[in-house]
Design an enzyme around this catalytic site. Structure first.
Site, PDB file in Angstrom:
ATOM      1  N   ASP A  14       0.898  -1.003  -0.151  1.00  0.00           N
ATOM      2  CA  ASP A  14      -0.220  -0.045  -0.179  1.00  0.00           C
ATOM      3  C   ASP A  14       0.906   1.350   0.027  1.00  0.00           C
ATOM      4  O   ASP A  14       1.527   1.622   1.061  1.00  0.00           O
ATOM      5  CB  ASP A  14      -0.943   0.143   1.245  1.00  0.00           C
ATOM      6  CG  ASP A  14      -1.769   1.192   1.465  1.00  0.00           C
ATOM      7  OD1 ASP A  14      -2.169   1.758   0.472  1.00  0.00           O
ATOM      8  OD2 ASP A  14      -2.039   1.657   2.668  1.00  0.00           O
ATOM      9  N   GLU A  74      -1.382  -1.389  -4.541  1.00  0.00           N
ATOM     10  CA  GLU A  74      -2.552  -0.672  -4.638  1.00  0.00           C
ATOM     11  C   GLU A  74      -2.438   0.591  -5.639  1.00  0.00           C
ATOM     12  O   GLU A  74      -1.180   1.108  -5.585  1.00  0.00           O
ATOM     13  CB  GLU A  74      -2.913  -0.189  -3.462  1.00  0.00           C
ATOM     14  CG  GLU A  74      -4.161   0.507  -3.499  1.00  0.00           C
ATOM     15  CD  GLU A  74      -4.782   1.018  -2.012  1.00  0.00           C
ATOM     16  OE1 GLU A  74      -5.023   2.159  -1.604  1.00  0.00           O
ATOM     17  OE2 GLU A  74      -4.887   0.126  -1.112  1.00  0.00           O
ATOM     18  N   ASP A 149      -2.311   0.524   7.704  1.00  0.00           N
ATOM     19  CA  ASP A 149      -1.668   0.622   6.407  1.00  0.00           C
ATOM     20  C   ASP A 149      -0.788  -0.661   6.097  1.00  0.00           C
ATOM     21  O   ASP A 149      -0.781  -1.197   5.138  1.00  0.00           O
ATOM     22  CB  ASP A 149      -0.445   1.811   6.782  1.00  0.00           C
ATOM     23  CG  ASP A 149      -1.295   3.134   6.498  1.00  0.00           C
ATOM     24  OD1 ASP A 149      -2.113   3.422   5.569  1.00  0.00           O
ATOM     25  OD2 ASP A 149      -0.986   3.831   7.473  1.00  0.00           O
TER      26      ASP A 149
END
Length: 189
Positions: A14, A74, A149
């Protein structure tokens, strides 16, 4: 980390220029398990370019440590703040460059797609994603808020795992009807 035959390691990321989350997923046969997850905190570095350098170095370190077969990352989402999108895109690009430098194939997923794959809802919160992963992968209760996260990075890896094992995705079929027509021997009636 050494892998045995039939095992696959997926590194999920991410990206972010303040916090980058990551998760490492081991797949044995058709069974996933978490190997590691964590965050790279970059808020102490004021220079944006030093943050990008640190992201590159950290992704290289993760690749050299865990030897992933694939990277699931992502994709940046579209927002109103152009500067934030630009910084996020740079962070993603640097992480991808690190993977490319080690010949790791890259798979990119939109945030909505990841949330939908994990929770069934594209508008799920980070907390809902983390709760699903905790239950699905049998994670411990010692994860605090800063690891959201990290669970987002792990979610990218799990999303990729789900994509890998979906018969429609692997057969190239566009629907279940098309899949059944292309694979009559794989369907019991």
């Amino acid at each position: 980390m050494t892998k045995k035959a039939g095992e696959k390691i997926i590194l999920g990321i991410d990206p972010g220029t303040t916090v980058m989350g990551y998760g490492v997923l081991m797949v044995k046969g058709n069974q996933p398990s978490m190997v590691a997850m964590g965050v790279l905190e970059l808020n102490k570095l004021e220079d944006h370019y030093l943050r990008l350098k640190r992201i590159f170095e950290h992704v290289i370190q993760l690749i050299d440590t865990y030897h992933p077969d694939e990277l699931a990352i992502e994709a940046p989402f579209f927002g109103k703040n152009v500067q934030s999108m630009l910084k996020l895109g740079r962070a993603q690009g640097v992480a991808m460059a690190a993977a490319l430098s080690r010949s790791v194939p890259i798979f990119e997923y939109a945030p909505l797609r990841i949330k939908q794959a994990i929770t069934g809802r594209g508008n799920a919160s980070k907390e809902q994603v983390a709760l699903f992963l905790k239950q699905y992968l049998k994670l411990h209760d010692d994860q605090d808020q800063k690891y959201l996260d990290a669970t987002d990075g792990l979610a990218a890896a799990v999303c990729h795992f789900f994509q890998m094992r979906t018969p429609i995705a692997s057969s190239g079929a566009k629907s279940w009807k098309e899949f059944i027509n292309k694979n009559p021997g794989r369907v019991k009636r």
